[in-house]
Each structure stands twice: as structure tokens, then as C-alpha cells.
Write a protein that holds these residues in place. Sequence first.
Motif, PDB file in Angstrom:
ATOM      1  N   THR A  94      -9.501  -5.354   9.574  1.00 27.45           N
ATOM      2  CA  THR A  94      -9.968  -4.525   8.469  1.00 27.45           C
ATOM      3  C   THR A  94      -8.756  -3.945   7.767  1.00 27.45           C
ATOM      4  N   VAL A  95      -8.777  -3.958   6.459  1.00 27.23           N
ATOM      5  CA  VAL A  95      -7.681  -3.414   5.670  1.00 27.23           C
ATOM      6  C   VAL A  95      -8.240  -2.335   4.756  1.00 27.23           C
ATOM      7  N   VAL A  96      -7.624  -1.166   4.800  1.00 28.61           N
ATOM      8  CA  VAL A  96      -7.911  -0.089   3.859  1.00 28.61           C
ATOM      9  C   VAL A  96      -6.605   0.132   3.107  1.00 28.61           C
ATOM     10  N   ALA A  97      -6.635  -0.088   1.811  1.00 27.85           N
ATOM     11  CA  ALA A  97      -5.420   0.050   1.004  1.00 27.85           C
ATOM     12  C   ALA A  97      -5.746   0.864  -0.238  1.00 27.85           C
ATOM     13  N   TYR A  98      -4.780   1.659  -0.664  1.00 33.00           N
ATOM     14  CA  TYR A  98      -5.002   2.431  -1.887  1.00 33.00           C
ATOM     15  C   TYR A  98      -3.730   2.530  -2.684  1.00 33.00           C
ATOM     16  N   LEU A  99      -3.932   2.782  -3.972  1.00 28.88           N
ATOM     17  CA  LEU A  99      -2.802   2.960  -4.874  1.00 28.88           C
ATOM     18  C   LEU A  99      -3.219   3.916  -5.976  1.00 28.88           C
ATOM     19  N   GLN A 100      -2.237   4.419  -6.672  1.00 29.47           N
ATOM     20  CA  GLN A 100      -2.459   5.386  -7.740  1.00 29.47           C
ATOM     21  C   GLN A 100      -1.996   4.773  -9.054  1.00 29.47           C
ATOM     22  N   ALA A 101      -2.885   4.714 -10.015  1.00 29.35           N
ATOM     23  CA  ALA A 101      -2.525   4.214 -11.340  1.00 29.35           C
ATOM     24  C   ALA A 101      -1.598   5.219 -12.013  1.00 29.35           C
ATOM     25  N   SER A 102      -0.670   4.718 -12.797  1.00 28.41           N
ATOM     26  CA  SER A 102       0.240   5.613 -13.517  1.00 28.41           C
ATOM     27  C   SER A 102      -0.234   5.775 -14.956  1.00 28.41           C
ATOM     28  N   GLY A 103      -0.010   6.955 -15.483  1.00 29.10           N
ATOM     29  CA  GLY A 103      -0.182   7.278 -16.892  1.00 29.10           C
ATOM     30  C   GLY A 103      -1.324   6.633 -17.642  1.00 29.10           C
ATOM     31  N   GLY A 104      -2.560   6.836 -17.233  1.00 29.01           N
ATOM     32  CA  GLY A 104      -3.692   6.325 -17.988  1.00 29.01           C
ATOM     33  C   GLY A 104      -3.921   4.835 -17.881  1.00 29.01           C
ATOM     34  N   ARG A 105      -3.385   4.208 -16.875  1.00 30.72           N
ATOM     35  CA  ARG A 105      -3.523   2.758 -16.727  1.00 30.72           C
ATOM     36  C   ARG A 105      -4.624   2.357 -15.740  1.00 30.72           C
ATOM     37  N   ASP A 151     -13.305  11.675  -7.402  1.00 33.21           N
ATOM     38  CA  ASP A 151     -12.750  12.961  -7.841  1.00 33.21           C
ATOM     39  C   ASP A 151     -11.222  12.994  -7.743  1.00 33.21           C
ATOM     40  N   VAL A 152     -10.610  11.796  -7.689  1.00 31.73           N
ATOM     41  CA  VAL A 152      -9.153  11.676  -7.740  1.00 31.73           C
ATOM     42  C   VAL A 152      -8.844  10.689  -8.859  1.00 31.73           C
ATOM     43  N   PRO A 153      -8.549  11.172 -10.066  1.00 32.98           N
ATOM     44  CA  PRO A 153      -8.287  10.277 -11.198  1.00 32.98           C
ATOM     45  C   PRO A 153      -7.162   9.281 -10.894  1.00 32.98           C
ATOM     46  N   GLU A 161       2.404  -4.192 -10.741  1.00 36.85           N
ATOM     47  CA  GLU A 161       3.671  -3.466 -10.625  1.00 36.85           C
ATOM     48  C   GLU A 161       3.914  -2.464 -11.746  1.00 36.85           C
ATOM     49  N   PRO A 162       3.736  -2.825 -13.023  1.00 31.26           N
ATOM     50  CA  PRO A 162       3.995  -1.829 -14.081  1.00 31.26           C
ATOM     51  C   PRO A 162       2.864  -0.807 -14.262  1.00 31.26           C
ATOM     52  N   LEU A 163       1.776  -0.941 -13.505  1.00 31.47           N
ATOM     53  CA  LEU A 163       0.606  -0.086 -13.695  1.00 31.47           C
ATOM     54  C   LEU A 163       0.455   1.008 -12.642  1.00 31.47           C
ATOM     55  N   VAL A 164       1.270   0.962 -11.598  1.00 35.41           N
ATOM     56  CA  VAL A 164       1.079   1.880 -10.476  1.00 35.41           C
ATOM     57  C   VAL A 164       2.192   2.916 -10.387  1.00 35.41           C
ATOM     58  N   ALA A 165       1.831   4.059  -9.792  1.00 35.06           N
ATOM     59  CA  ALA A 165       2.767   5.174  -9.673  1.00 35.06           C
ATOM     60  C   ALA A 165       3.609   5.096  -8.403  1.00 35.06           C
ATOM     61  N   GLY A 166       3.391   4.131  -7.568  1.00 35.93           N
ATOM     62  CA  GLY A 166       4.138   3.995  -6.319  1.00 35.93           C
ATOM     63  C   GLY A 166       3.636   2.779  -5.565  1.00 35.93           C
ATOM     64  N   PRO A 167       4.141   2.581  -4.355  1.00 40.93           N
ATOM     65  CA  PRO A 167       3.741   1.401  -3.576  1.00 40.93           C
ATOM     66  C   PRO A 167       2.280   1.483  -3.127  1.00 40.93           C
ATOM     67  N   VAL A 168       1.703   0.318  -2.886  1.00 48.83           N
ATOM     68  CA  VAL A 168       0.366   0.242  -2.309  1.00 48.83           C
ATOM     69  C   VAL A 168       0.468   0.747  -0.868  1.00 48.83           C
ATOM     70  N   GLN A 169      -0.410   1.651  -0.509  1.00 52.12           N
ATOM     71  CA  GLN A 169      -0.464   2.187   0.856  1.00 52.12           C
ATOM     72  C   GLN A 169      -1.482   1.351   1.619  1.00 52.12           C
ATOM     73  N   VAL A 170      -1.070   0.760   2.752  1.00 51.61           N
ATOM     74  CA  VAL A 170      -1.912  -0.178   3.471  1.00 51.61           C
ATOM     75  C   VAL A 170      -2.083   0.257   4.927  1.00 51.61           C
TER      76      VAL A 170
END
Length: 146
Positions: A54-65, A97-99, A131-140
Motif C-alpha cells: 500500500t502506498v500513501v503519497a502526498y504533495l503540495q501544489a505551488s502557487g495556484g497550480r 480543508d488543506v488548499p 516538477e514545476p507544479l509542486v512546492a516540494g518533494p512527493v512524500q511517500v
Amino acid sequence: MTNAHRQGDGVTRRHLAKSLGAGAFMTAAFVGSANAQTPAGTAPPFELPQGAVTVVAYLQASGGRENKLAEISSHLMAEVRENEPGNLLFQTHRGADVPGLILFYEVFATEEAFQAHKDAEHTKRWFREIEPLVAGPVQVFVLRAV
């Protein structure tokens, strides 16, 4: 915790637990006994095969992307579902609830199926495109069924 599992920009484990429910963050909440009753309109519960990954991964979009990131991720989800027979479940989520939060919940039947997913061209292309859309690395987080 390794550096790859640090808090993302603006996304913490607490935010994830609040958004997803504490139990859903690191467990397969949909897994139940074969005898469980299911409400109308829901999928019946099932047990994962022993050794499933099972893989749970998350990432944060940067600046409205977020919308572009969600679109690219939806394409990956469709390709995985269509082309990876060892994938039992692949679902993309947006933070309620986390934009900007994008979370993946993936289940692979075997370690080999998970490795095939990592080696697939569509997965490699997704990493290049985001790569150009995220605020940091994918957390896996990789988990194995017991």
C-alpha cells in the motif's frame, strides 16, 4: 523519519489526519472482514492479499497550480488502472480543508507489481510533468499488508 518524510510546505501529518480522519491516514480503512454488511450503493469490503503493498503519497501544489496538478494526476490514475494488472486500487484525492493538497492512495497485489508501477513510463512521465507544479518533494509512505 527520513528527510523524504518531513513535513511538506504547509502540509503536516496533523493536517492530513484532520482532513482524512486519523485512522484513514495510515491504514486501509476500506479493508474489512468478508462477512461485513455493506450499505446499499457501497463497494463490499475485501481483504488485501498477504504481502500486498500500500502506498500513501502526498504533495503540495505551488502557487495556484492545484487544478493543473489534479488534471495530470487524474491522467496517471487512468493509465495505472488501465495498464497495470497488479494494481488493486489507485485513487487520487484533493485536500478538503488543506488548499493545494493532492494525496494518492494506491494498493498493489505484490512487491513486483509495485516495482512495475515505479518503472512504468507513465509514472516516470508524471514525475517529470509535476516538477514545476509542486512546492516540494512527493512524500511517500510504503506499507505492507500483514
